[in-house]
Design a protein around this motif. Structure first.
Motif, PDB file in Angstrom:
ATOM      1  N   GLY A 101       1.041  16.695   2.585  1.00 13.22           N
ATOM      2  CA  GLY A 101       1.003  15.417   1.878  1.00 13.22           C
ATOM      3  C   GLY A 101       1.738  15.478   0.551  1.00 13.22           C
ATOM      4  N   GLY A 102       2.522  16.526   0.368  1.00 11.04           N
ATOM      5  CA  GLY A 102       3.270  16.705  -0.874  1.00 11.04           C
ATOM      6  C   GLY A 102       4.564  15.896  -0.865  1.00 11.04           C
ATOM      7  N   ILE A 103       5.585  16.486  -1.432  1.00 12.46           N
ATOM      8  CA  ILE A 103       6.872  15.798  -1.541  1.00 12.46           C
ATOM      9  C   ILE A 103       7.923  16.506  -0.696  1.00 12.46           C
ATOM     10  CG2 ILE A 103       6.389  14.861  -3.827  1.00 12.46           C
ATOM     11  CD1 ILE A 103       8.035  17.144  -5.026  1.00 12.46           C
ATOM     12  N   THR A 104       9.015  15.809  -0.440  1.00  7.31           N
ATOM     13  CA  THR A 104      10.106  16.393   0.333  1.00  7.31           C
ATOM     14  C   THR A 104      11.019  17.179  -0.612  1.00  7.31           C
ATOM     15  OG1 THR A 104      11.611  14.542   0.008  1.00  7.31           O
ATOM     16  CG2 THR A 104      10.068  14.383   1.877  1.00  7.31           C
ATOM     17  N   GLU A 162       0.832  -1.216   0.000  1.00  4.41           N
ATOM     18  CA  GLU A 162       0.000   0.000   0.000  1.00  4.41           C
ATOM     19  C   GLU A 162       0.861   1.258   0.000  1.00  4.41           C
ATOM     20  OE1 GLU A 162      -0.212  -1.957   3.229  1.00  4.41           O
ATOM     21  OE2 GLU A 162      -0.976  -3.414   1.801  1.00  4.41           O
ATOM     22  N   GLU A 163       1.939   1.226   0.767  1.00  8.01           N
ATOM     23  CA  GLU A 163       2.838   2.373   0.847  1.00  8.01           C
ATOM     24  C   GLU A 163       3.523   2.595  -0.504  1.00  8.01           C
ATOM     25  OE1 GLU A 163       6.960   3.116   3.145  1.00  8.01           O
ATOM     26  OE2 GLU A 163       5.291   2.551   4.475  1.00  8.01           O
ATOM     27  N   PHE A 164       3.979   1.518  -1.125  1.00  5.89           N
ATOM     28  CA  PHE A 164       4.627   1.653  -2.431  1.00  5.89           C
ATOM     29  C   PHE A 164       3.626   2.135  -3.483  1.00  5.89           C
ATOM     30  CE2 PHE A 164       5.657   0.097  -6.652  1.00  5.89           C
ATOM     31  CZ  PHE A 164       6.859   0.751  -6.845  1.00  5.89           C
ATOM     32  N   ARG A 165       2.415   1.582  -3.452  1.00  7.88           N
ATOM     33  CA  ARG A 165       1.380   1.983  -4.412  1.00  7.88           C
ATOM     34  C   ARG A 165       1.102   3.476  -4.298  1.00  7.88           C
ATOM     35  NH1 ARG A 165      -2.087  -1.793  -3.160  1.00  7.88           N
ATOM     36  NH2 ARG A 165      -1.062  -3.279  -4.507  1.00  7.88           N
ATOM     37  N   ALA A 166       1.071   3.998  -3.066  1.00 11.01           N
ATOM     38  CA  ALA A 166       0.833   5.430  -2.854  1.00 11.01           C
ATOM     39  C   ALA A 166       1.990   6.260  -3.411  1.00 11.01           C
ATOM     40  CB  ALA A 166       0.632   5.716  -1.369  1.00 11.01           C
ATOM     41  N   LEU A 167       3.234   5.810  -3.145  1.00  8.48           N
ATOM     42  CA  LEU A 167       4.406   6.525  -3.661  1.00  8.48           C
ATOM     43  C   LEU A 167       4.404   6.509  -5.190  1.00  8.48           C
ATOM     44  CD1 LEU A 167       7.175   7.937  -3.256  1.00  8.48           C
ATOM     45  CD2 LEU A 167       8.199   5.644  -3.276  1.00  8.48           C
ATOM     46  N   ARG A 168       4.139   5.354  -5.779  1.00 10.53           N
ATOM     47  CA  ARG A 168       4.130   5.239  -7.234  1.00 10.53           C
ATOM     48  C   ARG A 168       3.043   6.121  -7.837  1.00 10.53           C
ATOM     49  NH1 ARG A 168       2.083   4.300 -11.387  1.00 10.53           N
ATOM     50  NH2 ARG A 168       2.775   3.178 -13.204  1.00 10.53           N
ATOM     51  N   ALA A 169       1.871   6.120  -7.221  1.00 14.77           N
ATOM     52  CA  ALA A 169       0.762   6.946  -7.723  1.00 14.77           C
ATOM     53  C   ALA A 169       1.099   8.427  -7.626  1.00 14.77           C
ATOM     54  CB  ALA A 169      -0.516   6.633  -6.956  1.00 14.77           C
ATOM     55  N   LYS A 170       1.710   8.829  -6.515  1.00 19.84           N
ATOM     56  CA  LYS A 170       2.082  10.234  -6.336  1.00 19.84           C
ATOM     57  C   LYS A 170       3.114  10.658  -7.378  1.00 19.84           C
ATOM     58  CE  LYS A 170       2.880  11.817  -2.160  1.00 19.84           C
ATOM     59  NZ  LYS A 170       3.531  12.127  -0.870  1.00 19.84           N
ATOM     60  N   MET A 171       4.154   9.835  -7.549  1.00 18.84           N
ATOM     61  CA  MET A 171       5.202  10.175  -8.512  1.00 18.84           C
ATOM     62  C   MET A 171       4.673  10.117  -9.947  1.00 18.84           C
ATOM     63  SD  MET A 171       7.721  11.140  -6.844  1.00 18.84           S
ATOM     64  CE  MET A 171       7.476  11.345  -5.087  1.00 18.84           C
ATOM     65  N   GLY A 172       3.815   9.143 -10.217  1.00 19.99           N
ATOM     66  CA  GLY A 172       3.213   9.052 -11.547  1.00 19.99           C
ATOM     67  C   GLY A 172       2.348  10.257 -11.859  1.00 19.99           C
ATOM     68  N   GLY A 173       1.580  10.694 -10.869  1.00 23.63           N
ATOM     69  CA  GLY A 173       0.748  11.888 -11.054  1.00 23.63           C
ATOM     70  C   GLY A 173       1.571  13.139 -11.286  1.00 23.63           C
ATOM     71  N   LEU A 174       2.656  13.263 -10.518  1.00 26.66           N
ATOM     72  CA  LEU A 174       3.528  14.427 -10.704  1.00 26.66           C
ATOM     73  C   LEU A 174       4.163  14.412 -12.094  1.00 26.66           C
ATOM     74  CD1 LEU A 174       5.288  14.575  -7.208  1.00 26.66           C
ATOM     75  CD2 LEU A 174       3.606  16.185  -8.115  1.00 26.66           C
ATOM     76  N   LEU A 175       4.656  13.250 -12.508  1.00 25.84           N
ATOM     77  CA  LEU A 175       5.263  13.154 -13.841  1.00 25.84           C
ATOM     78  C   LEU A 175       4.246  13.445 -14.938  1.00 25.84           C
ATOM     79  CD1 LEU A 175       7.786  10.164 -13.979  1.00 25.84           C
ATOM     80  CD2 LEU A 175       8.233  12.598 -14.221  1.00 25.84           C
ATOM     81  N   GLN A 176       3.024  12.951 -14.764  1.00 22.41           N
ATOM     82  CA  GLN A 176       1.967  13.237 -15.752  1.00 22.41           C
ATOM     83  C   GLN A 176       1.723  14.743 -15.845  1.00 22.41           C
ATOM     84  OE1 GLN A 176       0.378  11.592 -18.013  1.00 22.41           O
ATOM     85  NE2 GLN A 176       0.695   9.463 -17.469  1.00 22.41           N
TER      86      GLN A 176
END
Length: 191
Positions: A86-89, A48-62
């Motif tokens: 809840g953003g990025i570091t 779940e933690e990885f899925r959230a990170l991947r979704a966040k990074m994927g959304g940012l890249l999109q």
């Protein structure tokens, strides 16, 4: 040439994650799956933690890619993301900025290529045949045009379309093509 500065382990994993996301999302590499990325880059992370990170990074890249951000726009965007709850570091923002700087051109070209409608007519051949067998005797020995068109994008496998036209259909098609030619002539004269 200066030696590359060492990256912290987390930066290397994040950079590799961004590359994997880009390969899957922008370059159409179906071999890059979420499971593969997790197993290779973040094996200790709960799914779940990885899925959230991947979704966040994927959304940012999109977001970055769809806006085709230049470096100034990117900096402003990433700064806003670091200040958002809840953003990025800041470290993640630095990795994203470096990734975008190095991969912007390839991602942009891939997106343009995917969005271009460039299926075209690669080849066309035709012949005229006489029908020799039909249910109705009055249709025997009537000419038909057989047209074969090769359609496709450059570098990809072609599709073939085979059409059969009787005399009336050929006349109808020529009339439509004449209308297209007239419209194109009017448009080119107007500009």
């Amino acid at each position: 040439m200066a030696a590359p500065e060492p990256q912290p382990e987390g930066s290397r994993s994040l950079s590799a994650l961004l590359s994997g996301i880009a390969q899957a999302a922008f370059h159409g590499n179906a071999d890059i799956t979420e499971e593969l990325l997790r197993d290779q880059l973040y094996p200790e992370a709960p799914p779940e933690e990885f899925r959230a990170l991947r979704a966040k990074m994927g959304g940012l890249l999109q977001s970055i890619a769809s806006a085709d951000m230049d470096l100034n726009q990117l900096e402003a965007f990433l700064t806003a993301q670091t200040k958002k709850q809840g953003g990025i570091t800041p470290d993640q923002a630095a990795v994203i900025a470096k990734f975008w700087k190095n991969h912007r051109t390839q991602i942009h070209e891939s997106l343009v290529s995917q969005s271009r409608w460039d299926h075209g007519l690669k080849n066309m051949s035709w012949r005229v045949d006489l029908k020799s067998q039909l249910r109705h005797i009055d249709q025997i020995n009537t000419p038909v045009a057989i047209v074969e068109m090769e359609l496709g994008k450059n570098g990809q496998e072609s599709e073939f379309l085979c059409l059969e036209f009787d005399e009336a259909k050929v006349s109808q098609m020529l009339k439509k093509l004449s209308e297209i030619e007239e419209s194109m002539t009017l448009l080119t004269q107007a500009t």
